[in-house]
Scaffold this motif. Structure first.
Motif, mmCIF file in Angstrom:
data_model
loop_
_atom_site.group_PDB
_atom_site.id
_atom_site.type_symbol
_atom_site.label_atom_id
_atom_site.label_comp_id
_atom_site.label_asym_id
_atom_site.label_seq_id
_atom_site.Cartn_x
_atom_site.Cartn_y
_atom_site.Cartn_z
ATOM 1 N N LEU A 1 32.466 40.337 57.075
ATOM 2 C CA LEU A 1 31.953 39.273 56.765
ATOM 3 C C LEU A 1 33.010 38.211 55.880
ATOM 4 C CD1 LEU A 1 27.490 39.556 56.126
ATOM 5 C CD2 LEU A 1 29.083 38.185 58.236
ATOM 6 N N GLN B 1 36.866 34.492 59.816
ATOM 7 C CA GLN B 1 36.407 33.573 59.039
ATOM 8 C C GLN B 1 35.343 31.934 59.885
ATOM 9 O OE1 GLN B 1 34.699 33.837 55.548
ATOM 10 N NE2 GLN B 1 35.992 36.182 56.390
ATOM 11 N N TYR C 1 32.805 33.083 62.040
ATOM 12 C CA TYR C 1 31.841 32.709 61.228
ATOM 13 C C TYR C 1 31.276 31.838 60.959
ATOM 14 C CZ TYR C 1 32.523 37.916 60.756
ATOM 15 O OH TYR C 1 32.823 38.889 61.316
ATOM 16 N N GLU C 2 31.983 30.943 60.735
ATOM 17 C CA GLU C 2 31.797 29.495 60.178
ATOM 18 C C GLU C 2 31.528 28.244 61.502
ATOM 19 O OE1 GLU C 2 35.111 27.584 58.511
ATOM 20 O OE2 GLU C 2 34.513 29.195 56.277
ATOM 21 N N TYR D 1 27.765 30.128 61.852
ATOM 22 C CA TYR D 1 26.804 29.226 60.492
ATOM 23 C C TYR D 1 26.578 27.551 60.410
ATOM 24 C CZ TYR D 1 24.740 29.454 55.978
ATOM 25 O OH TYR D 1 24.064 29.864 54.577
ATOM 26 N N ARG E 1 22.017 30.846 62.730
ATOM 27 C CA ARG E 1 21.565 30.940 61.540
ATOM 28 C C ARG E 1 20.078 32.508 61.681
ATOM 29 N NH1 ARG E 1 21.458 27.744 57.340
ATOM 30 N NH2 ARG E 1 23.838 26.904 56.218
ATOM 31 N N ASN F 1 24.843 36.841 59.296
ATOM 32 C CA ASN F 1 25.657 36.652 57.847
ATOM 33 C C ASN F 1 25.181 37.516 56.817
ATOM 34 O OD1 ASN F 1 23.369 35.148 57.521
ATOM 35 N ND2 ASN F 1 24.059 33.735 56.052
#
Lengths: 583, 168
Positions: free
Chosen positions: B84, B90, B93-94, B97, B103, B108
């Motif tokens: 992570l 990143q 992941y962003e 997210y 979510r 995460n």
């Protein structure tokens, strides 16, 4: 027949399974939330959190939590915070997106530092050094002791005896020197002899100029002798004058010696408070720390919890629980935000409303700090109180500021210390306080002034020292305390400065002196008796010296008069008588 | 417990394809090694129920791999954390997210990420090993085991009765 790969009844079982999960969640949602909250808050708090009841409502989505008890990890028998009831309106759309947005949170019956029914479990042990520092604050640690007169007399270098010895030596020396000078003085007979000789020289029948010259020579020789004697008298008078000065000084020193010794003993009684080991802290420390829990509530309670919620370093990750990493971008709304909150603090039956805005742990995403204001005027307990501050979490820790003013707080029957060494209680007093606290990167820096007016203290001590302190405390009328706030936000340190230690020093001195007065009077009488023997001798010598001074003064005048005798005039008269037919 | 064991033996001794049994082991591994209350596990349960996967082997596999997961927890956490925190990921992941599904997946969460990646990597290996074990069991071991004295004793026990009842 080959069986199909799809097991259609399995779909029904799955539907049933999901329905069962939903039903269980539905039926036990309150319990699930209660257990989850207790677990999460307990972990953030570092000690057991108990919730009495949780209720939810679907439309509008809201949650009510009642009977929240947050154990104080430093004192597990107490709750650091207790909440009567908290209710929150939650935004369902944000919840679906994984964010918690609470438009309005209302907390009632908030109290701090309340005793628990049973000791709470501690998950994160507080700093040992902090606990040790706390434990060191004890009346037993008072190193000061009240000395007795005998102890002091044995330590004090009494100077009266020495002064007597010096006076005796000086007496003998002066007497010896004066007497030596006295021996050189001309006797009365010698002076009479001088008078007779002068009479013979200056009177009688003049036989001519040759006789006058002989007489003049004889008179000059006589005057030479008289001058020598006058010199001896003058020397004697100088010796007497010097001896008088010395004896007078000795008399003065002798007279003052007992008094000086008593003053020296008294000075050993005076206490500057340095040995009192901060009685202010001992006496008011516990209460001030209790009050500070209200004043620093935002930092002590909310700050660390918010900090911990965003920082795994402050909370040891529980095995198997893992850690959630946030990937919210800079423009995203905070994942947890309470837009407005109202908390009703209960302080001795008085309710203080604190209004909060923007409670979150992601101030960088919100772009605003958490702010709070409290105001309560004309209550039963005080005439005016207001507090305001703001707080934000940064990558480096908590940044915050807070200020407050409290006027006319009435303290009634307030226990300060209940140790076996000293029990103290404020029967009544008026308290004013104001202060400012700044927090930069989790470090506290603040100063609070506490002024206690019209103090009426009741105190009782069990040892000689604490009894004396108790006696002194009872006499206190006013007390100004400066509290310096420092240390880390999770373990604030309070340091107290006041004039109490100095006041106590003075009052203890007076108290000790009161006890010692009788004994000191006796010591003074003994010293005075010793001095008076020597004083008699000195005064006798002084009288003699004065008498000798006067006598030698007469002699000096007599000799001076003799030195004024002139042969020329008398002889002139005699010669004039003979020339003009006189006798 | 005896019933599950009997069913397990029945499956092993049945005509069911060895690959189907290996799939049950793999699905059980996923649900066992990753944290239970995750959305992907709901999909795995759906798959196990809807496809003709042997549920007994699925449950046994779940139990075994839950134990293994407990032992590996700290390591799975570290692995998940490093994944992570990998800077090159990143952006992904962003983006994940920012979505509700992302979510809900709880990607995460360090242990979820670590264990899911390990399960993905281990899946073909576990499947192959399971297939090999089942195939070899049927080919070589099954007949020998049946001749063992201890098995003879078992065959006279209540357990055997359950087993035979199941076989019909």
């Amino acid at each position: 027949m080959k069986r199909s790969i799809i097991r259609w009844p399995g779909l029904a079982v799955f539907a049933g399974f999901v329905l069962l999960l939903v039903a269980i969640s539905w039926l036990f949602l309150d319990t699930i939330i209660k257990v989850t909250l207790e677990h999460t808050m307990g972990r953030l708090n570092g000690a057991e959190v108990n919730i009495e009841r949780v209720e939810h409502r679907w439309v509008p989505l809201s949650l009510t939590v009642a009977g929240v008890q947050v154990t104080d990890p430093n004192a597990p028998q107490n709750n650091r915070v207790q909440i009567g009831e908290a209710s929150a309106d939650i935004s369902p759309t944000e919840l679906v997106l994984g964010r918690t947005l609470i438009e309005q949170l209302t907390m009632t019956g908030v109290r701090v530092n309340q005793p628990r029914e049973s000791e709470g479990e501690v998950y994160v042990l507080p700093d040992k050094e902090d606990m040790q520092g706390w434990a060191n604050q004890s009346w037993d640690k008072l190193t000061m002791s009240l000395p007795s007169v005998d102890e002091i007399v044995s330590q004090v270098d009494l100077r009266t005896e020495k002064v007597i010895e010096e006076a005796k030596t000086a007496y003998e020396q002066q007497e010896q020197e004066v007497k030596a000078a006295q021996e050189a003085l001309p006797s009365e007979e010698k002076i009479k002899e001088y008078e007779q000789k002068i009479k013979q020289i200056t009177e009688g029948k003049v036989e001519g100029l040759g006789d006058i010259a002989a007489r003049k020579k004889a008179l000059d020789e006589l005057k030479e002798s008289i001058r020598a004697d006058k010199e001896a008298v003058s020397n004697f008078r100088d010796e007497v004058k010097q001896a008088k000065d010395v004896v007078q000084q000795q008399i003065s020193e002798l007279k003052n010696a007992p008094g000086n010794d008593i003053d020296r003993i008294k000075s050993f009684f005076s206490m500057d408070g340095s040995g009192l080991q901060n009685v202010t802290g001992l006496l008011l420390g516990d209460k001030a720390r209790e009050w500070s829990k209200y004043v620093l509530l935002a930092y002590e309670q909310l700050g660390p919890m918010l900090a911990r919620s965003d920082n795994s370093a402050t909370v040891e990750p529980v095995r198997g629980e893992g850690q959630r990493i946030s990937f919210a971008d800079d423009n995203a709304p905070p994942e947890f935000l309470i837009k407005k909150a109202r908390t009703e603090f209960m302080v001795g039956g008085t309710v203080i409303d604190v209004d909060w805005q923007n409670i979150t742990h992601q101030h960088n995403l919100l772009g605003q700090p958490t702010t709070y204001q409290a105001r309560a005027d004309n209550s039963d307990l005080w005439s005016a109180f207001n507090l305001n501050g703001e707080m934000s979490l940064t990558n480096l820790g908590i940044d915050a500021r807070q200020q407050w003013q409290l006027k006319g707080a009435q303290l009634q029957n307030l226990g300060l210390s209940d140790s076996s060494e000293l029990s103290a209680r404020i029967l009544s007093s008026l308290l004013d306080s104001d202060g400012t606290v700044l927090v930069r990167e989790n470090k506290l820096d603040g100063k609070a002034m506490v002024r206690m007016l019209n103090l009426d203290l009741e105190a009782e001590g069990s040892s000689k020292l604490t009894s004396a302190i108790a006696g002194a405390l009872k006499q206190l009328q006013r007390l100004d305390i400066t509290t310096n706030i420092g240390g880390d936000i999770q373990s604030p340190s309070l340091n107290f400065e006041s004039d109490l230690d100095n006041q106590l020093g003075d009052l203890l001195t007076q108290s000790a002196m009161g006890e010692a007065d009788e004994k000191l009077a006796k010591i003074k009488a003994d010293l005075t008796a010793k001095v008076s023997d020597q004083l008699g001798g000195q005064q006798g010598l002084l009288e003699n010296l004065t008498q000798w001074d006067n006598e030698s003064g007469d002699k000096s005048e007599q000799l001076e008069a003799l030195l004024k005798a002139k042969i020329e005039d008398s002889l002139k008269d005699k010669l004039k008588g003979r020339i003009f037919g006189g006798s | 417990m005896l019933t599950i064991l009997a069913k397990l033996l029945k499956a092993l001794n049945s005509e069911t394809s060895a690959w189907a049994l290996a799939l049950a082991v793999v699905l059980g591994m996923f649900i066992g090694i990753t944290p239970l209350w995750r959305i992907h596990n709901l999909i795995i349960i759906l798959a196990a129920l809807i496809f003709r996967v042997n549920l007994s082997l699925f449950i046994v596999s779940f139990g075994v791999f839950s134990g293994i997961a407990y032992l590996l927890d700290p390591w799975l956490h570290s692995l998940g954390l490093s994944l992570l925190e990998a800077s090159s990921w990143q952006g992904i992941y962003e983006a994940m997210y920012a979505t509700a599904l992302g979510r809900l997946s709880m990607f995460n969460h360090t242990i979820t990420m670590g264990s899911f990646v390990i399960a993905l990597i281990a899946a073909p290996i576990v499947a192959a090993i399971s297939y090999w074990v089942i195939a070899n069991y049927r080919k070589r071991i099954q007949a020998k085991i049946m001749k063992l004295r201890v098995v003879q004793v078992i065959r006279g026990s209540r357990f055997w009765q359950i087993y035979t009842d199941l076989r019909g």
